[in-house]
Design an enzyme around this catalytic site. Structure first.
Site, PDB file in Angstrom:
ATOM      1  CG  ASP B   8       4.045  10.966  -6.512  1.00 33.72           C
ATOM      2  OD1 ASP B   8       3.798  12.165  -6.753  1.00 33.72           O
ATOM      3  OD2 ASP B   8       3.799  10.042  -7.315  1.00 33.72           O
ATOM      4  CE  LYS B  70       1.412  17.876  -8.240  1.00 35.44           C
ATOM      5  NZ  LYS B  70       1.885  16.514  -8.518  1.00 35.44           N
ATOM      6  CD  GLU B 171       5.406  15.307  -9.818  1.00 29.92           C
ATOM      7  OE1 GLU B 171       5.147  15.238 -11.036  1.00 29.92           O
ATOM      8  OE2 GLU B 171       4.631  15.805  -8.981  1.00 29.92           O
ATOM      9  CG  ASP B 193       5.751  12.405 -15.464  1.00 33.75           C
ATOM     10  OD1 ASP B 193       4.628  11.913 -15.703  1.00 33.75           O
ATOM     11  OD2 ASP B 193       6.019  13.008 -14.418  1.00 33.75           O
TER      12      ASP B 193
END
Lengths: 468, 523
Positions: B8, B70, B171, B193
């Protein structure tokens, strides 16, 4: 009679002279009967879904005994062992005969069609089996068989009854996914089976998509019903057996048993249209168009008020909202010409000879911005040629000068300009020719006269120098 | 065969997992932590530091410590998200030769895939230490909204780290896989999430180990940071009222407020009241001022109530897209640190009419899921199957600049779909097929993946020729597009390879350089 296992490999056909209208059929029986086409093996009939295999066996056995059916001597389909080659594009590759079992029951199943119309190839080519692969031969066999029968109606493909509940559809889809999804054989040596799995999974996915969407399902059923109602009822079976290749090329292809009034199978285009209504969001586009118009009007207002930069920004936004509108682009073009032209004129108010190189570069940039919108504008081309000459970009200068001359071949300053470019490059013959042309169109052209004189003097000096 | 890990690769923290004996485990790093900060820094004396070591020196060496790379990966320099980062990040972001953002630290410029590659290499090392064997392959997760370029860049990052990336998965999908492992029966799962900067909701269906994505939705501009911002705003207003001073222009004070707000927010998940104490927050002619405020949980909940409600709107939309009712959902899996907040849990519980699943750690569930997918692909004993989907819609540009969508986002792959198109002018002899990816109805707002021309169409009035355009995506996500003139059978096709922001040769150069570097530290 042959033993049970052999019997299951047999292909059944309606007995000649049998009048099916006299039979007392339940809806599932009628459906089963409609699937008997002289090409499909007993074994596959057990798998059509919706009817338990034991009942299929019982029913077929009874019909055989009653003389309704007879056994075709040889499984016809083995002649067409090559599975129908599907194009990757065929989102709707299968013809379906998926109407309600009740409707089918009324339909009188037709005499067997010719073997060439068979769409199921239950016999597989044993030579395709490869013991060297990371995949059991039994599984290979299953894959080959399944692939060979991809042309079945969607619900049969999933092994469920027509009109099944979405939950049942989903379960069947998951079950087959687990069997045929390419990821199940990730990194395994499976040779040509990779492509087969790919094809099978796509088809299973398609079946799931259609059967779990009531709208698409309706279109599917409609397709089948249309085919049924357009011709004699017996055509349901025939329509279902049109080979894919024929349906795709649509050259009036149909089974050799075609009757004059036979229902025309839908063309691929028609099926695609029904299957997938064009996914363009018209409401959103209309809204954006309106917004674009609004911004365009604002831009025009800004332009009239002389706020050119603001107008340009607005126009760009309008184009973003509706990129298809030519008038926006034209407006932007003329606006940029106006804006750049204003600045260029300001810059070029000075004769280009007296400009600094920074100014020259800026002027050139502006001109290059504008020229694509008006590639043949003589004034712009002349300016560009002059600036390029100053910057000793001779090739560019020559191009602009030539463009200018294309439009105004008798414009003497253009010839003079060309002459100066040649002179700068050192090509004196060309230069002389250009200056002479200039004088031909305008005897009073002082610049050309002087230039010509200096070139000739230079040439004479050079010649004398050469003598001494 | 060496084992395959799941990573991850998070914005703030990364986590690596592996499946051993049918059980997925998070691999702790040498410090015993299960997650590693996604940070890379170059210390004053030129040492390269990754993870906790980089984080430890971040405050004293802010300019040379990279975090949240990211947010930049796979974007163009002009992207608003990149511009926002330029304003917020203490390190220098520059325009690269490919119009990509690059990061300058310690006098050297790094590309974003390179930074992510360094972090992945660290995760690889953590796994190798734990497993006592080399690791060469991985499954890596990315946010559901990542586009093709961002995914490809993440793959490139893996390559730079010396990892072959078997798959990139979403994800939320990974979270569902982790939840679904070793479970039987039919279930509909919602993955909620709420991370630092984004909110994602996915609804998946599971049956006997097969997992299918039904719908995803979300908001890329909503996340835990909004909670912090609300607290800061509240504190600034309160300070202005009570002390008559405006802190809005004071960046130093705002940074302190932000840090304190984040900490208070986290503490309020466990406690009912926290004290925010910021001495010398400002000063004027009357001397220094201190901020002293008691924030209660109720207080906080009032401040952020509408943000939480905003997420529930997305949840509703997602339910509609998936064709399910909220009460049909059997399990809710929470992902992201912000879901620890009692208000979030309470509202989610109320919305779905049932409590979220308790058995998963919101920080670890995604990494675990990546390992599960690795096992599902390669482990014969693992019976899971993920029916993965294509992340963005695919189609072609048509007359008037419109986008004709042939494959919708979230379509299960492998898949092929086609449609018939025609000409727009009389006697038009060729059509240009522009392959686009994106969600806009306007062609030029979507990404151009490639284009080709089909020529030799027989002269005919406009609208008559039939050109069939088909899209095909294989199990590895490779897209090929073909166009066929149905009259002549003439065909043209193109295979679209996704490209990152770096060329292959650039990647090779970086790998070479990093290999050199590896040698250097061993000396």
């Amino acid at each position: 009679m042959a033993d049970d296992r052999d019997l299951k490999e047999q292909v059944l056909v309606l007995a000649t002279g049998c009048d099916t209208t006299q039979l007392d059929l339940s809806a599932p029986e009628g459906y089963l009967l409609s699937r008997i086409d002289g090409a499909t093996a007993w074994r596959f009939l057990r798998e059509i879904g919706g009817i338990p295999p034991e009942e299929v066996d019982a029913c077929l056995g009874r019909w055989l005994a009653e003389g309704v059916l007879e056994v075709v001597s040889r499984p016809v389909a083995s002649e067409t062992s090559a599975p129908n080659k599907e194009t990757a594009a065929a989102t709707s590759s299968a013809e379906t005969s998926e109407s309600t079992p009740a409707a089918e029951a009324k339909a009188e199943p037709e005499q067997p069609t010719e073997s060439t119309t068979a769409f199921i190839a239950p016999a597989i080519d044993e030579s395709e089996l490869d013991g060297a692969l990371d995949i059991d031969e039994e599984v290979q066999r299953r894959i080959l068989e399944f692939e060979a029968s991809l042309g079945r109606p969607y619900h049969e493909l999933l092994g469920i009854a027509a009109g099944s509940d979405p939950k049942v559809v989903k379960r069947a889809y998951f079950k087959l996914s687990k069997e045929f999804h390419p990821d199940r054989y990730f990194r395994k040596q499976i040779g040509g089976y990779a492509e087969r799995l790919d094809r099978i999974f796509k088809k299973v996915l398609e079946a799931h998509e259609i059967l779990s969407d009531p709208e698409l399902c309706k279109v599917e059923n409609q397709t089948a019903t249309d085919a049924a109602s357009a011709g004699p009822p017996s055509d349901v079976v025939a329509a279902a057996t049109i080979p894919l290749a024929d349906a795709a090329s649509n050259e009036g292809a149909s089974s050799s048993s075609a009757k004059p009034a036979q229902a025309r199978p839908l063309t691929k285009l028609e099926r695609l249209k029904q299957r997938m209504p064009f996914k363009i969001n018209h409401a959103a586009i209309a809204e954006r168009r309106a917004r674009a118009d609004e911004i365009f009007r604002a831009a025009q207002n800004s332009q009239q008020a002389g706020r050119l930069q603001e107008a340009e920004a607005s126009l760009r936004i309008a184009i973003t909202f509706d990129p298809g509108r030519a008038e926006f682009k034209e407006a932007l073009g003329s606006l940029r010409i106006a804006a750049a032209g204003a600045r260029a004129t300001q810059l070029l108010a000075k004769p280009s000879e007296r400009m600094s190189s920074a100014e020259l570069l800026e002027a050139l940039r502006l001109l290059e911005d504008v020229l694509p919108y008006r590639p043949h504008d003589p004034e712009l081309n002349e300016r560009a040629a002059r600036v390029c000459l100053q910057l000793t970009k001779l090739d560019d200068a020559e191009e602009y000068a030539e463009t200018l001359l294309l439009r105004s071949p008798e414009y003497s300053p253009a010839h003079t300009l060309l002459g100066r470019i040649h002179r700068e490059r050192g090509d004196m013959d060309q230069a002389v020719r250009a200056f002479e042309m200039a004088l031909k169109f305008d005897e009073e052209d002082l610049e050309a006269r002087r230039a010509l004189a200096s070139v000739r003097i230079g040439a004479r000096d050079a010649a004398r120098g050469g003598d001494s | 065969m060496s084992r395959v890990i799941g990573i991850d690769l998070g914005t703030t923290n990364s986590c690596v997992s592996v499946v051993e004996n049918g059980q997925s485990t998070v691999i702790p790093n040498s410090g015993g932590y299960k997650t590693t900060p996604s940070m890379f820094g170059i210390s004053q004396d030129g040492k390269r530091l990754v993870g906790h070591l980089a984080k430890r020196q971040a405050i004293t060496n802010a300019r040379n410590t990279i975090f949240a790379a990211k947010r930049l990966i796979g974007r163009r320099f002009d992207d608003p998200e990149v511009q926002k980062s330029i304003d917020l990040c203490p390190y220098e972001i520059v325009r690269g030769p490919n119009e990509d953002p690059r990061i300058k630290v310690g006098g050297k410029t790094f590309t974003c895939p390179e930074i992510s590659g360094i972090i992945l290499r660290e995760m690889k090392r953590v796994a190798e230490e734990y497993l006592s064997e080399t690791v060469q392959e991985a499954v890596i997760t990315v946010p559901a909204y990542f586009n093709d370029t961002q995914r490809q860049c993440t793959k490139d990052a893996g390559k730079i780290a010396g990892l072959e990336v078997l798959r990139i998965i979403n994800e939320p999908t990974a979270a569902a896989l982790s939840y679904g492992m070793n479970r039987q029966g039919d279930e509909k799962i919602a993955v909620y999430d709420l991370g630092g900067g984004t909110f994602d909701i996915s609804i998946l269906e599971m049956s006997d180990g097969v997992i299918e994505v039904l719908a995803t939705s979300g908001n890329t501009f909503l996340g835990g940071e909004d909670f912090d911002r609300r607290i800061v705003q509240h504190l600034v207003e309160w300070f202005e009222e009570s002390e008559g001073m405006d802190l809005r222009g004071d960046t130093m004070a705002l940074q302190r407020l932000k840090d304190a707000s984040e900490k208070a927010k986290c503490d309020l998940s466990m406690r009912d009241v926290v004290e925010i104490n910021l001495p010398f927050i400002a000063s004027d002619s009357e001397g220094p001022r201190h901020l002293n405020y008691e924030l209660t949980r109720e207080n906080l909940e009032n401040l952020v109530h509408d943000v939480v409600e905003g997420t529930l709107k997305s949840v509703e939309q997602c339910c509609v897209d998936a064709g399910v009712q909220a009460q049909d959902i059997d399990q809710i899996v929470l992902v992201g640190g912000q879901t620890r907040m009692p208000l979030v849990q309470k509202r989610v519980t109320e919305h779905f009419g049932k409590r979220p699943h308790k058995g998963v750690n919101p920080d670890e569930v995604v990494g675990l899921g990546a390992a599960v997918q690795a096992a599902a692909l390669l482990d014969a004993d693992n019976d899971m199957l993920l029916l993965d989907v294509t992340p963005l819609s695919l189609g072609i540009g048509t007359y008037g600049g419109h986008f004709a969508r042939l494959i919708d986002r979230n379509t299960t792959v492998p898949v092929s779909k086609g449609h018939i198109f025609t000409t727009t002018r009389d006697d038009q002899s060729a059509v240009k097929i522009r392959v686009l990816q994106g969600e806009s109805d306007m062609a030029n707002e979507n990404d151009l993946l490639g284009e080709f021309v089909l020529s030799g169409i027989r002269p005919a009035p406009k609208g008559e020729p039939e050109v069939e355009v088909s899209f095909d995506i294989d199990a590895n996500g490779i897209v090929s597009v073909s166009a066929r003139d149905l009259a002549t059978g003439k065909e043209q096709s193109i295979t679209v390879s996704s490209t990152g922001t770096l060329s292959d040769s650039e990647i090779d150069e970086i790998i070479e350089e990093h290999d050199l570097y590896e040698v250097q530290i061993k000396d």
